[in-house]
Design an enzyme around this catalytic site. Structure first.
Site, PDB file in Angstrom:
ATOM      1  CD  GLN A  92       6.095   5.966  12.600  1.00 19.56           C
ATOM      2  OE1 GLN A  92       6.792   4.973  12.431  1.00 19.56           O
ATOM      3  NE2 GLN A  92       5.836   6.811  11.629  1.00 19.56           N
ATOM      4  N   GLY A  93       3.407   5.990  16.786  1.00 19.84           N
ATOM      5  CA  GLY A  93       2.098   5.342  16.862  1.00 19.84           C
ATOM      6  C   GLY A  93       1.257   5.647  15.640  1.00 19.84           C
ATOM      7  CE1 TYR A  94       2.547   9.083  12.841  1.00 24.81           C
ATOM      8  CE2 TYR A  94       2.881   8.689  10.501  1.00 24.81           C
ATOM      9  CZ  TYR A  94       2.894   9.541  11.574  1.00 24.81           C
ATOM     10  OH  TYR A  94       3.252  10.846  11.382  1.00 24.81           O
ATOM     11  CB  SER A  95       0.830   0.589  11.659  1.00 18.71           C
ATOM     12  OG  SER A  95       1.549   0.981  10.536  1.00 18.71           O
ATOM     13  CD  GLU A 155       8.889   5.948   8.145  1.00 14.06           C
ATOM     14  OE1 GLU A 155       7.794   6.534   8.188  1.00 14.06           O
ATOM     15  OE2 GLU A 155       9.049   4.771   8.475  1.00 14.06           O
ATOM     16  CB  SER A 182       3.759  -1.729   1.581  1.00 12.35           C
ATOM     17  OG  SER A 182       2.721  -1.297   0.722  1.00 12.35           O
ATOM     18  CG  ASN A 183       8.890  -1.299  -1.485  1.00 16.53           C
ATOM     19  OD1 ASN A 183       8.940  -0.589  -0.473  1.00 16.53           O
ATOM     20  ND2 ASN A 183       9.968  -1.879  -1.997  1.00 16.53           N
ATOM     21  CD  GLU A 184       3.592  -4.241  -2.350  1.00 17.30           C
ATOM     22  OE1 GLU A 184       3.784  -3.733  -1.224  1.00 17.30           O
ATOM     23  OE2 GLU A 184       4.269  -5.194  -2.772  1.00 17.30           O
TER      24      GLU A 184
END
Lengths: 376, 400
Positions: B126-129, B245, B385-387
């Site tokens: 996966q190339g996201y971040s 996901e 992230s959970n935030e």
């Protein structure tokens, strides 16, 4: 009531702080931690030259007569620098037993060499079945002529693989969990029957599993009175507990400061993430945890300096808080650093690991809350 | 309303259970038990066994090779694969890029890519971040500039899980900066990792393993035919993928498995110490985590039931991600507490197949407890992230 420290104490704090800033930056720390050597002999020599290895010992023993305040000042800086050298294991634990229990001849033989930096020593305070109970000693010392033979297994002997001298609690009387009947022996680590399995710990310190299989010790190796070793053992471990708590406060403060710095610099959504209120409040919570924990540290140190009857409870309250508030601060610091917080490359990960280890050392949060509540 | 399985469902469960008992390779099972990282070959070998059984792509539409299972069957399967401690399909191909390809890709792309994903012939990552685009994914800077029949890709992707094994990477790339909203200039591109200009650099994580990577693109030429859907619509496609996901990373069945193992561990006296099950403090903490877990299991079942009547997994999947990862991390820490001092030796190498079992330090694999605890701090950070999940809930569920 006086929170100020003396000029000498202030100089000590400055000298340790300067050492961390100038000679023990994160890169050097990681070089030492990742090397095959478990610590740097060069750094150890510096600790001796600067007088830190002499600090907790009386002037009569060749030391500088330092107490809980000095220990706190040193360890807080060691926490900030994530120092892996075995100050805790060698000076505070092994040295702590020797200074309490050894006679003059024994002190001359071993303590003097801990102070001058030439001897590595370790205290085998933990046994596999005991969890955190110091008085639970299954290792036996059986009479053999004028001496004894030791049989048993010790776990997580900090500095155990590098130590020339092992200080070993062993049972000479009583039942397995009795505090009475424990004797303390000085054991040459190279003696026949000593089997050591050394390893690094997850926080890059060093320890060993040690098996004692009929190890011969003589009358001159008995430290203090037969059957009466528990008090010295517990005293040294109380010192060590205070030491790791001070170290943890140094770590918590550092993790908090670094997190706030990062939040000011890290830009997402076009603004520093520190501008988000949801994160601001969490960093404020971290700050409050740090301040409350520091207050408990100072309280524990001051009560200990006064030999107060409340000192033991204060120490357990502090250790409980290190395991709870300290864990929250560490987890939040990692979380707010995002993915970077879980990389080997960043110091935050290594502070996190040390905090996790400190929570377990000498009793975790539950253990010490039980003690504070009078349940143990 | 009832909680028991029907006879038919019980028969299905027994079939699945027997399959994992008989077909999950013993050497891979041993690695899983001992926390030994699986090799590329381990994953592929196991995934091909699932493929032969027709269970490689259980969530896909039937016409592409999926199962057409009812939600309760998915629930049963998840529980059984977790109870066998067998690895799930590596998600990047089958669970992530494939739904985008079969939903938004053209016929040629579906024929070219889906069969190899199904059969585990091709490994995807996966190339996201990006280093500068984490929670704010839409600020990504990797560029894909059109040059004739190709895009020329330049930039850096990060946190690329198991990218060291990958043949292909699906990437969100910027095809236009001249847009009203940043999200509009983003496209979904499939890139062959063997193309000149692609380099993979390891990132070592907190516990010392090589699990994630940085992937660099320097003038990488990608045929235009590898664009999925329309140029500039990649953000929309990517969001669909992220919702898939998130439902996957609640990990309820895995957490149930781990709680069961923890209960077994504390019931036994180890190292001659009394069993931890005599410790009220520990039992209360374990019960509290299990309570949360039971709640989440039913929250997830409610979500699955809603999906079954035709609702797409929506922002509620963020609840599963947040609570699921919090529970995983709480269990991780209970394992550390249970191991006590034996959580501290750093000895991952002692679980290798050729290491003498009687020379290991600690009972079972307890020295791995802290490494797992350290590593899994990632769970509340990745996948959005959970935030960020809380932002999604407050915006899209609460309308704030």
């Amino acid at each position: 009531m006086d929170f100020s420290i003396s000029d000498e104490q202030s100089m000590l704090a400055d000298s340790v702080s300067r050492f961390i800033d100038n000679d023990y930056d994160f890169e050097r720390r990681m070089r030492i931690a990742e090397s095959d050597e478990r610590f740097s002999p060069e750094v150890w020599q510096t600790c001796a030259e600067l007088g830190w290895t002499a600090m907790p010992f009386s002037e009569a023993d060749g030391g500088f007569d330092g107490g809980a305040v000095e220990l706190m000042l040193i360890m807080e800086q060691f926490g900030r620098g994530l120092v892996v050298e075995p100050y805790l294991a060698n000076v505070v634990l092994a040295g702590g037993v020797l200074k309490r229990a050894a006679n003059a001849e024994q002190k001359g033989r071993w303590l003097a060499r801990i102070i001058d930096g030439s001897l590595q020593a370790a205290l085998a305070f933990a046994e596999p079945q005991a969890r955190y109970d110091l008085g639970n000693v299954a290792t036996r010392a059986e009479r053999d002529g004028g001496g004894w033979r030791l049989h048993g297994t010790k776990t997580l002997v900090l500095n155990g693989a590098d130590a020339g001298l092992l200080v070993v609690p062993a049972r000479t009387a009583g039942e397995q969990a009795d505090t009475a009947g424990i004797s303390l022996f000085a054991v040459d680590a190279a003696a026949d029957g000593v089997v050591r399995r050394g390893y690094k710990t997850v926080d890059a310190h060093a320890a060993a599993e040690i098996t004692l299989d009929g190890v011969a010790v003589g009358a001159s190796d008995l430290l203090g009175d037969e059957d009466a070793g528990f008090e010295a053992l517990a005293g040294a471990v109380d010192d060590a507990t205070l030491a790791v708590c001070a170290e943890a406060v140094g770590i918590m403060q550092t993790m908090h400061d670094k997190t706030v710095d990062y939040a000011k610099q890290r830009v997402q959504f076009g603004v520093p993430i520190g501008s988000f209120q949801a994160l601001q409040h969490r960093m404020v919570d971290m700050l409050m945890e740090c301040e409350q924990t520091r207050s408990l540290l100072l309280r524990a140190v001051m009560l200990r300096e006064d030999d107060s009857p409340d000192a033991a409870r204060a120490l357990s309250e502090l250790k409980y808080t290190i395991g709870t508030a300290g864990r929250r601060v560490a987890q939040e610091a990692v979380q707010l650093h995002g993915g970077m917080g879980v990389t080997w490359e960043l110091d935050i990960a290594h502070y996190f690991k040390r905090m996790t280890a400190i929570d377990l050392l000498f009793g975790n949060a539950d253990w010490h809350l039980d003690r504070a509540a009078g349940l143990r | 309303m009832h909680v028991q399985l029907t006879d038919e469902e019980r028969a299905f469960r027994d079939e699945v259970r027997a399959f994992f008992r008989d077909r999950f390779p013993e050497d891979i099972r041993a690695k899983q038990m001992n926390g030994v990282p699986l090799t590329r070959d381990d994953y592929v070998r196991w995934q091909k066994i699932l493929y032969e059984q027709g269970w490689a792509a259980i969530n896909w539409p039937v016409e592409h090779g999926g199962t057409g299972w009812k939600p309760v069957q998915h629930y049963i399967f998840a529980n059984e694969i977790a109870a066998a401690n067998a690895p799930d399909m590596v998600p990047f191909g089958v669970k992530m890029v494939a739904p985008v390809i079969y939903t938004f890709g053209n016929e040629a792309q579906q024929q070219r890519f889906l069969p190899d994903i199904l059969a585990s012939n091709v490994w995807w990552c996966q190339g996201y971040s990006e280093p500068g685009a984490g929670s704010d994914l839409a600020s990504l800077k990797t560029r894909a500039d059109r040059d004739g029949d190709h895009y020329v890709v330049n930039g850096t992707k990060t946190w690329t899980t198991l990218g060291q094994y990958a043949d292909w990477i699906f990437s969100l790339v910027r095809t236009s900066s001249d847009v009203a909203r940043r999200q509009e200039g983003i496209s979904f591109l499939l890139i062959d990792m063997s193309t000149p200009g692609v380099t993979v650099k390891p990132i070592i994580t907190i516990e010392g393993e090589h699990e994630v990577n940085e992937v660099h693109f320097e003038n990488v030429r990608v045929p235009v035919e590898n664009l999925v859907g329309e140029e500039g619509k990649g953000w929309t496609y990517g969001k669909v993928l992220l919702q898939h996901e998130r439902t996957n990373i609640a990990g309820v069945a895995r957490s149930k498995y781990r709680v069961a193992r923890l209960r077994e561990k504390i019931a036994r006296p180890v190292h001659g110490a009394p069993p931890l099950s005599e410790d009220r403090n520990f039992l209360r903490k374990l019960a509290a985590v299990e309570t949360e877990l039971h709640a989440l299991e039913f929250t997830e079942l409610r979500t699955l039931a809603a999906v079954a009547v035709g609702k797409a997994p929506g922002p509620e999947s963020s609840i599963l991600k947040i609570k699921g990862t919090e529970i995983q991390q709480a269990i991780d820490h209970l394992f550390v507490e249970a191991a006590g001092y034996y959580a501290l030796p750093y000895l991952p190498q002692q679980y290798a197949a050729d290491f003498p079992v009687d020379e290991r330090v600690g009972d079972g694999n307890e020295t791995l407890a802290s490494l797992r605890y350290f590593n899994n701090r990632k769970a509340s950070i990745y996948g959005g992230s959970n935030e960020i999940q809380k932002n999604i809930i407050s915006k899209h569920v609460l309308g704030l």
